[in-house]
Each structure stands twice: as C-alpha cells, then as structure tokens.
Scaffold this motif. Structure first.
Motif, PDB file in Angstrom:
ATOM      1  N   SER A 149       5.355   1.704  -7.400  1.00 34.01           N
ATOM      2  CA  SER A 149       6.815   1.539  -7.301  1.00 34.01           C
ATOM      3  C   SER A 149       7.222   0.185  -6.738  1.00 34.01           C
ATOM      4  O   SER A 149       8.405  -0.049  -6.469  1.00 34.01           O
ATOM      5  N   GLN A 150       6.276  -0.712  -6.557  1.00 32.29           N
ATOM      6  CA  GLN A 150       6.575  -1.998  -5.931  1.00 32.29           C
ATOM      7  C   GLN A 150       7.688  -2.758  -6.671  1.00 32.29           C
ATOM      8  O   GLN A 150       8.625  -3.252  -6.048  1.00 32.29           O
ATOM      9  N   ALA A 151       7.624  -2.847  -7.989  1.00 32.48           N
ATOM     10  CA  ALA A 151       8.660  -3.569  -8.749  1.00 32.48           C
ATOM     11  C   ALA A 151      10.020  -2.889  -8.583  1.00 32.48           C
ATOM     12  O   ALA A 151      11.047  -3.562  -8.427  1.00 32.48           O
ATOM     13  N   ARG A 152      10.038  -1.566  -8.592  1.00 34.33           N
ATOM     14  CA  ARG A 152      11.291  -0.825  -8.403  1.00 34.33           C
ATOM     15  C   ARG A 152      11.851  -1.052  -7.009  1.00 34.33           C
ATOM     16  O   ARG A 152      13.062  -1.251  -6.829  1.00 34.33           O
ATOM     17  N   HIS A 153      10.990  -1.063  -5.999  1.00 37.38           N
ATOM     18  CA  HIS A 153      11.442  -1.309  -4.630  1.00 37.38           C
ATOM     19  C   HIS A 153      12.013  -2.715  -4.486  1.00 37.38           C
ATOM     20  O   HIS A 153      13.061  -2.910  -3.853  1.00 37.38           O
ATOM     21  N   ARG A 154      11.329  -3.701  -5.061  1.00 32.83           N
ATOM     22  CA  ARG A 154      11.830  -5.080  -5.007  1.00 32.83           C
ATOM     23  C   ARG A 154      13.198  -5.180  -5.681  1.00 32.83           C
ATOM     24  O   ARG A 154      14.115  -5.805  -5.152  1.00 32.83           O
ATOM     25  N   ALA A 155      13.324  -4.558  -6.855  1.00 31.68           N
ATOM     26  CA  ALA A 155      14.594  -4.599  -7.581  1.00 31.68           C
ATOM     27  C   ALA A 155      15.714  -3.935  -6.786  1.00 31.68           C
ATOM     28  O   ALA A 155      16.848  -4.435  -6.757  1.00 31.68           O
ATOM     29  N   ALA A 156      15.412  -2.828  -6.128  1.00 32.01           N
ATOM     30  CA  ALA A 156      16.424  -2.123  -5.330  1.00 32.01           C
ATOM     31  C   ALA A 156      16.878  -2.986  -4.154  1.00 32.01           C
ATOM     32  O   ALA A 156      18.073  -3.053  -3.846  1.00 32.01           O
ATOM     33  N   ILE A 157      15.941  -3.651  -3.498  1.00 23.45           N
ATOM     34  CA  ILE A 157      16.286  -4.535  -2.379  1.00 23.45           C
ATOM     35  C   ILE A 157      17.139  -5.691  -2.882  1.00 23.45           C
ATOM     36  O   ILE A 157      18.163  -6.036  -2.282  1.00 23.45           O
ATOM     37  N   GLU A 158      16.726  -6.308  -3.981  1.00 28.54           N
ATOM     38  CA  GLU A 158      17.487  -7.436  -4.529  1.00 28.54           C
ATOM     39  C   GLU A 158      18.904  -7.009  -4.909  1.00 28.54           C
ATOM     40  O   GLU A 158      19.873  -7.703  -4.594  1.00 28.54           O
ATOM     41  N   LYS A 159      19.036  -5.871  -5.561  1.00 30.48           N
ATOM     42  CA  LYS A 159      20.348  -5.377  -5.962  1.00 30.48           C
ATOM     43  C   LYS A 159      21.223  -5.108  -4.738  1.00 30.48           C
ATOM     44  O   LYS A 159      22.398  -5.492  -4.701  1.00 30.48           O
ATOM     45  N   PHE A 160      20.663  -4.432  -3.754  1.00 31.05           N
ATOM     46  CA  PHE A 160      21.390  -4.142  -2.522  1.00 31.05           C
ATOM     47  C   PHE A 160      21.913  -5.432  -1.895  1.00 31.05           C
ATOM     48  O   PHE A 160      23.081  -5.537  -1.522  1.00 31.05           O
ATOM     49  N   CYS A 161      21.045  -6.435  -1.795  1.00 31.24           N
ATOM     50  CA  CYS A 161      21.428  -7.701  -1.152  1.00 31.24           C
ATOM     51  C   CYS A 161      22.483  -8.452  -1.959  1.00 31.24           C
ATOM     52  O   CYS A 161      23.434  -8.995  -1.385  1.00 31.24           O
ATOM     53  N   ASP A 197       0.820  -1.206   0.000  1.00 31.96           N
ATOM     54  CA  ASP A 197       0.000   0.000   0.000  1.00 31.96           C
ATOM     55  C   ASP A 197       0.858   1.261   0.000  1.00 31.96           C
ATOM     56  O   ASP A 197       0.424   2.314  -0.449  1.00 31.96           O
ATOM     57  N   ILE A 198       2.098   1.174   0.458  1.00 28.10           N
ATOM     58  CA  ILE A 198       3.013   2.308   0.424  1.00 28.10           C
ATOM     59  C   ILE A 198       3.785   2.321  -0.896  1.00 28.10           C
ATOM     60  O   ILE A 198       3.928   3.367  -1.528  1.00 28.10           O
ATOM     61  N   SER A 199       4.256   1.167  -1.324  1.00 33.61           N
ATOM     62  CA  SER A 199       5.012   1.084  -2.582  1.00 33.61           C
ATOM     63  C   SER A 199       4.155   1.440  -3.782  1.00 33.61           C
ATOM     64  O   SER A 199       4.633   2.090  -4.717  1.00 33.61           O
ATOM     65  N   GLY A 200       2.914   1.015  -3.772  1.00 33.01           N
ATOM     66  CA  GLY A 200       2.017   1.314  -4.883  1.00 33.01           C
ATOM     67  C   GLY A 200       2.627   0.926  -6.217  1.00 33.01           C
ATOM     68  O   GLY A 200       3.126  -0.185  -6.393  1.00 33.01           O
ATOM     69  N   TRP A 247      10.458 -13.107   1.450  1.00 31.27           N
ATOM     70  CA  TRP A 247       9.862 -11.816   1.167  1.00 31.27           C
ATOM     71  C   TRP A 247       8.558 -11.733   1.945  1.00 31.27           C
ATOM     72  O   TRP A 247       7.754 -12.665   1.884  1.00 31.27           O
ATOM     73  N   VAL A 248       8.350 -10.646   2.642  1.00 32.89           N
ATOM     74  CA  VAL A 248       7.064 -10.386   3.277  1.00 32.89           C
ATOM     75  C   VAL A 248       6.520  -9.107   2.654  1.00 32.89           C
ATOM     76  O   VAL A 248       7.126  -8.050   2.764  1.00 32.89           O
ATOM     77  N   ALA A 249       5.409  -9.252   1.958  1.00 32.71           N
ATOM     78  CA  ALA A 249       4.734  -8.097   1.358  1.00 32.71           C
ATOM     79  C   ALA A 249       3.361  -8.009   2.004  1.00 32.71           C
ATOM     80  O   ALA A 249       2.659  -9.012   2.111  1.00 32.71           O
ATOM     81  N   ALA A 250       3.018  -6.833   2.458  1.00 36.75           N
ATOM     82  CA  ALA A 250       1.758  -6.676   3.176  1.00 36.75           C
ATOM     83  C   ALA A 250       1.085  -5.369   2.791  1.00 36.75           C
ATOM     84  O   ALA A 250       1.742  -4.395   2.444  1.00 36.75           O
ATOM     85  N   ASP A 251      -0.214  -5.395   2.858  1.00 42.13           N
ATOM     86  CA  ASP A 251      -1.037  -4.205   2.673  1.00 42.13           C
ATOM     87  C   ASP A 251      -1.741  -3.990   4.000  1.00 42.13           C
ATOM     88  O   ASP A 251      -2.531  -4.842   4.433  1.00 42.13           O
ATOM     89  N   LEU A 252      -1.446  -2.899   4.659  1.00 43.13           N
ATOM     90  CA  LEU A 252      -1.990  -2.641   5.986  1.00 43.13           C
ATOM     91  C   LEU A 252      -3.513  -2.670   6.003  1.00 43.13           C
ATOM     92  O   LEU A 252      -4.130  -3.022   6.996  1.00 43.13           O
TER      93      LEU A 252
END
Length: 126
Positions: free
Chosen positions: A32-44, A27-30, A54-59
């Motif tokens: 940008s969810q794919a971009r956020h996932r890619a950034a996390i994967e790249k960082f790791c 609900d926050i990523s909206g 992976w834990v993905a949640a919508d409050l």
C-alpha cells in the motif's frame, strides 16, 4: 478515504501549518506504499501544506528511523508530520508530537504533545 476528507474539512483553514514532513514505514505500508504516499500528497495539497521532505523507513533495515524523522523536521522547520497512521510512529507519537503536530490519516487524528486531540483543533503554540 472518506474519513481523511472528514479531517480535512474539520481542520481550521488558518491552522498555522504550512510546512510538513511526510513519514511512512515501508515495512508497515507494504504493497500500500503508493496509495499511502498518494493519500498524504492529496491531503497536503487540499490543505495548502508544502511537503519539504519525505522520510521512508523500514524498521528492519534502517537504524533509528524516528531520529531521522526528528532531524528532517528540525532541518526543515516543519510544523507537522503527516503519516498514514499512528502505527507508523509506534511509541514515537509522543516524542514527535512534543515538537510538531502529528497528523494521521487512518484513523484521522491530530496529536500534540502526546495527546490525541479528539476535536481536531490546534492549540496555541505558546
């Protein structure tokens, strides 16, 4: 994300983290969810961290998303939780950082025991 790269370079190579849980609030990523996932994967990948879950949640749709995250962390024995930003955890930053490092990509920060570590150094686990 140039600021993410700054954090990557500033963390010590032998930081002791090998296993992480990735977390994002859809609900926050909206959009940008794919971009956020890619950034996390790249960082790791750049740090040699292994994402074990992976834990993905919508409050608005999921009950107790932080409890799901804590359970995933406990089950995996993860050293850290990597998330796009502290807003994905809200007030849960203190709760999660009591048991694992919380690494946020935007703004780049490392949390431990409820404290934001400005110098990006990992304290001893004792």
């Amino acid at each position: 994300m140039s600021s993410t790269m700054e954090v990557v370079r500033s963390l010590p190579a032998g930081d002791g983290i090998t296993v992480v849980v990735a977390y994002l609030r859809t609900d926050i990523s909206g959009a940008s969810q794919a971009r956020h996932r890619a950034a996390i994967e790249k960082f790791c990948v750049e740090r040699g961290y292994r994402i074990v879950e992976w834990v993905a949640a919508d409050l608005h749709r999921n009950a107790a998303p932080l409890m799901r995250l804590l359970t995933a962390r406990d089950n995996a024995g993860a050293h850290a939780v990597v998330t796009p930003g502290a807003d994905h955890l809200g007030s849960g930053v203190a709760t999660i950082s009591a048991v694992a490092y919380v690494i946020t990509l935007e703004p780049p920060a490392i949390w431990w025991r409820g404290e934001r570590l400005c110098d990006n150094e990992f304290p001893s686990r004792s």
